[in-house]
Motif scaffolding. Sequence first.
Motif, PDB file in Angstrom:
ATOM      1  N   THR A   1      -4.584   3.828  10.904  1.00 16.90           N
ATOM      2  CA  THR A   1      -5.403   4.770  11.305  1.00 16.90           C
ATOM      3  C   THR A   1      -5.108   6.037   9.944  1.00 16.90           C
ATOM      4  N   PRO A   2      -5.912   7.005   9.996  1.00 17.54           N
ATOM      5  CA  PRO A   2      -6.132   7.952   9.160  1.00 17.54           C
ATOM      6  C   PRO A   2      -4.583   8.738   8.913  1.00 17.54           C
ATOM      7  N   ASN A   3      -3.935   8.906  10.070  1.00 13.90           N
ATOM      8  CA  ASN A   3      -2.585   9.480  10.197  1.00 13.90           C
ATOM      9  C   ASN A   3      -1.664   8.601   8.952  1.00 13.90           C
ATOM     10  N   GLN A   4      -1.618   7.300   9.473  1.00 14.59           N
ATOM     11  CA  GLN A   4      -0.960   6.306   8.870  1.00 14.59           C
ATOM     12  C   GLN A   4      -1.189   6.422   7.066  1.00 14.59           C
ATOM     13  N   LEU A   5      -2.625   6.441   6.968  1.00 17.12           N
ATOM     14  CA  LEU A   5      -3.063   6.331   5.449  1.00 17.12           C
ATOM     15  C   LEU A   5      -2.451   7.692   4.598  1.00 17.12           C
ATOM     16  N   ARG A   6      -2.591   8.833   5.539  1.00 19.23           N
ATOM     17  CA  ARG A   6      -1.895  10.155   4.920  1.00 19.23           C
ATOM     18  C   ARG A   6      -0.444   9.830   4.839  1.00 19.23           C
ATOM     19  N   THR A   7       0.104   9.382   5.790  1.00 16.86           N
ATOM     20  CA  THR A   7       1.651   9.262   5.559  1.00 16.86           C
ATOM     21  C   THR A   7       2.079   8.410   4.404  1.00 16.86           C
ATOM     22  N   ALA A   8       1.158   7.198   4.066  1.00 15.19           N
ATOM     23  CA  ALA A   8       1.520   6.501   2.978  1.00 15.19           C
ATOM     24  C   ALA A   8       1.390   7.173   1.847  1.00 15.19           C
ATOM     25  N   ARG A   9      -0.035   8.150   1.774  1.00 13.42           N
ATOM     26  CA  ARG A   9      -0.106   8.731   0.435  1.00 13.42           C
ATOM     27  C   ARG A   9       1.186   9.693   0.109  1.00 13.42           C
ATOM     28  N   THR A  10       1.635  10.376   1.098  1.00 14.18           N
ATOM     29  CA  THR A  10       2.475  11.481   0.854  1.00 14.18           C
ATOM     30  C   THR A  10       3.776  10.718   0.349  1.00 14.18           C
ATOM     31  N   ARG A  11       3.859   9.416   0.798  1.00  7.76           N
ATOM     32  CA  ARG A  11       5.254   8.676   0.044  1.00  7.76           C
ATOM     33  C   ARG A  11       4.958   8.135  -1.142  1.00  7.76           C
ATOM     34  N   LEU A  12       4.055   8.289  -1.836  1.00  7.14           N
ATOM     35  CA  LEU A  12       3.875   7.714  -3.399  1.00  7.14           C
ATOM     36  C   LEU A  12       4.910   8.338  -4.330  1.00  7.14           C
ATOM     37  N   ALA A  13       5.245   9.622  -4.014  1.00  7.13           N
ATOM     38  CA  ALA A  13       6.138  10.394  -4.731  1.00  7.13           C
ATOM     39  C   ALA A  13       7.569   9.577  -4.751  1.00  7.13           C
ATOM     40  N   GLN A  14       7.892   8.932  -3.277  1.00  9.11           N
ATOM     41  CA  GLN A  14       9.318   8.485  -3.223  1.00  9.11           C
ATOM     42  C   GLN A  14       9.312   7.065  -4.156  1.00  9.11           C
ATOM     43  N   TYR A  15       8.113   6.642  -4.575  1.00  8.54           N
ATOM     44  CA  TYR A  15       7.953   5.331  -5.418  1.00  8.54           C
ATOM     45  C   TYR A  15       7.734   5.778  -6.832  1.00  8.54           C
ATOM     46  N   ARG A  16       7.850   7.127  -7.272  1.00  6.00           N
ATOM     47  CA  ARG A  16       7.541   7.490  -8.765  1.00  6.00           C
ATOM     48  C   ARG A  16       6.258   7.217  -8.963  1.00  6.00           C
ATOM     49  N   LEU A  17       5.263   7.400  -8.124  1.00  2.00           N
ATOM     50  CA  LEU A  17       3.908   7.094  -7.985  1.00  2.00           C
ATOM     51  C   LEU A  17       3.063   8.417  -7.674  1.00  2.00           C
ATOM     52  N   ALA A  18       3.393   9.615  -7.905  1.00  2.00           N
ATOM     53  CA  ALA A  18       3.038  10.798  -7.464  1.00  2.00           C
ATOM     54  C   ALA A  18       1.384  11.115  -8.094  1.00  2.00           C
ATOM     55  N   ASP A  19       1.450  10.458  -9.451  1.00  4.56           N
ATOM     56  CA  ASP A  19       0.120  10.671 -10.232  1.00  4.56           C
ATOM     57  C   ASP A  19      -0.916   9.595  -9.837  1.00  4.56           C
ATOM     58  N   ALA A  20      -0.479   8.490  -9.037  1.00  5.58           N
ATOM     59  CA  ALA A  20      -1.355   7.354  -9.027  1.00  5.58           C
ATOM     60  C   ALA A  20      -2.365   7.640  -7.975  1.00  5.58           C
ATOM     61  N   SER A  21      -3.512   6.962  -8.256  1.00  3.81           N
ATOM     62  CA  SER A  21      -4.549   6.946  -7.563  1.00  3.81           C
ATOM     63  C   SER A  21      -4.458   5.850  -6.536  1.00  3.81           C
ATOM     64  N   LEU A  22      -4.704   5.907  -5.215  1.00  2.37           N
ATOM     65  CA  LEU A  22      -4.760   4.997  -4.243  1.00  2.37           C
ATOM     66  C   LEU A  22      -5.937   4.777  -3.365  1.00  2.37           C
ATOM     67  N   THR A  23      -6.280   3.566  -3.601  1.00  4.77           N
ATOM     68  CA  THR A  23      -7.776   3.375  -2.846  1.00  4.77           C
ATOM     69  C   THR A  23      -7.383   2.091  -1.682  1.00  4.77           C
ATOM     70  N   VAL A  24      -7.659   2.419  -0.553  1.00  2.00           N
ATOM     71  CA  VAL A  24      -7.498   1.511   0.574  1.00  2.00           C
ATOM     72  C   VAL A  24      -8.769   1.011   1.194  1.00  2.00           C
ATOM     73  N   ARG A  25      -9.170  -0.257   1.049  1.00  2.00           N
ATOM     74  CA  ARG A  25     -10.453  -0.630   1.683  1.00  2.00           C
ATOM     75  C   ARG A  25      -9.787  -1.772   3.150  1.00  2.00           C
ATOM     76  N   GLN A  26     -10.338  -1.494   4.215  1.00  2.00           N
ATOM     77  CA  GLN A  26      -9.868  -2.093   5.341  1.00  2.00           C
ATOM     78  C   GLN A  26     -11.311  -2.913   5.724  1.00  2.00           C
ATOM     79  N   GLY A  27     -10.915  -4.451   6.135  1.00  2.00           N
ATOM     80  CA  GLY A  27     -11.825  -5.100   6.568  1.00  2.00           C
ATOM     81  C   GLY A  27     -12.497  -6.038   5.570  1.00  2.00           C
ATOM     82  N   LEU A  28     -13.044  -7.197   5.887  1.00  3.11           N
ATOM     83  CA  LEU A  28     -13.566  -8.195   4.833  1.00  3.11           C
ATOM     84  C   LEU A  28     -14.807  -7.650   4.520  1.00  3.11           C
TER      85      LEU A  28
END
Length: 469
Positions: free
Chosen positions: A296-323
């Motif tokens: 869901t969009p909420n789950q994706l937003r939550t995942a993006r906010t946690r990038l900093a916990q993995y020292r990936l704050a400046d990383a660009s995340l692209t998530v594609r769903q479905g084949l």
Amino acid sequence: MTFAALRWLRAHFDLSSDMADPAEIMTDVEDGLVFKGTNLWVLIFAILVASVGLNVNSTAVIIGAMLISPLMGPIVGIGFGAATVEVDLIRRGLKNLLIAASLSLLVSAAYFKLTPLTDAGSELLARTSPTTWDVAIALFGGAAGAIGFTRRERGNVVPGVAIATALMPPLCTAGYGLATLHWSYLFGALYLFFINCVFISVSTFLVARILPLPQHQFDSGRRGRWVNRGIWAVALLTAGPSVYLAVGIVRSTVFMHNAQQFVDEQLSLPGTYVVTRRVDASPRTINVLLAGKHLTPNQLRTARTRLAQYRLADASLTVRQGLAGLDSTDARALRTSLLEDVRSRNEQTLAGYDTRLAQLQQLLVRPDSAAPANPALPAANTLLREVQVEHPAVRQLGLGQLVRPAAGPLPADTTLVVSLSTSAPLPAAEQQRLRQWLGLRAGTRQPVQLLVNTPEPPAPKSALVKSLV
């Protein structure tokens, strides 16, 4: 106490005690520089062997190519030349290394251009992107090789360094990239080869400077000082970019590890599966294709906010769903993953076959674990001599075991089989006594089956004449 500790350290870590004669060391170094005749043909064949190994994804073949490859010679020569201030040795080492690398690249490219097998296996792909460990292996392996090269008895150090540092496979991988126009493979493999060469030369230079090797003497002291300074400047200029590259590799490795951990923990949720993941440390991007239950969009937003916990704050995340989001890069990644999975499964299957074969071989030697070979019985020839004391008519004796495996309520059982060949018939009473004696001699409750083979008496001459008539 301090002096005693220093004496102990010097006695145990001294490198000059078993060092070969300096003249012999320099002769071996110069011999390794030459690339004509034997060395040239060995190099060509090593290139072809390594190319075949990469082509068929065979680790054993690649190791064999690394063992016979003479590429270590010029690299070691450069390091020793810098340490002993032999400018001509450095010049020839660089020249021959360039010739050897160019020849390796051309021969491997020609092979991969002609071979019908064009898929890139895991062994080939492993040489396209250097890691932190490649830098460490080249540095420590080069130091071990320099120490082993200067010993009176070299042992297996130099061949081990040739395997560990892996100079030949990156060049052949670059040849594959040149033949198939995969430029990322070409430059990635050449990058790995460059790292190996530089760090092996630097570690060889440092070890050779520690050893009591004579340095070249110049007629002019001023010129000698300038040459020394020039060599140190070249060494620092060579090591400087290498350190910079090593730092970059460390950062890239850390980013890759953190990105993989982030995808596994934040995007691989119940019902959602990661089909492909593309992590690039240079632009710091993470591109993931998911299948199954959509996030869901909420789950994706939550995942993006946690990038900093993995020292990936400046990383660009692209998530594609479905084949439906599958592209050509994903298709290649899937194919590579499937090939790797098939190879892994084949190796596991072959390992299972080997284990099963070993078990069957043990069963042939020992048919049943409940019926081990009887240690109380001697060898057949020894037992024959003992039997002949009481039964001189016995001429041959053989031993065996008849195994009856467990079936339902019936337990497993083993019968000792003794086969005899006699020169004359044994009476029934004598056979019974012999059977009882064998049972006592075996020292076990196993039943004894006695098989007596008595030759038939010859037919009378009159009967033979009648049969002929």
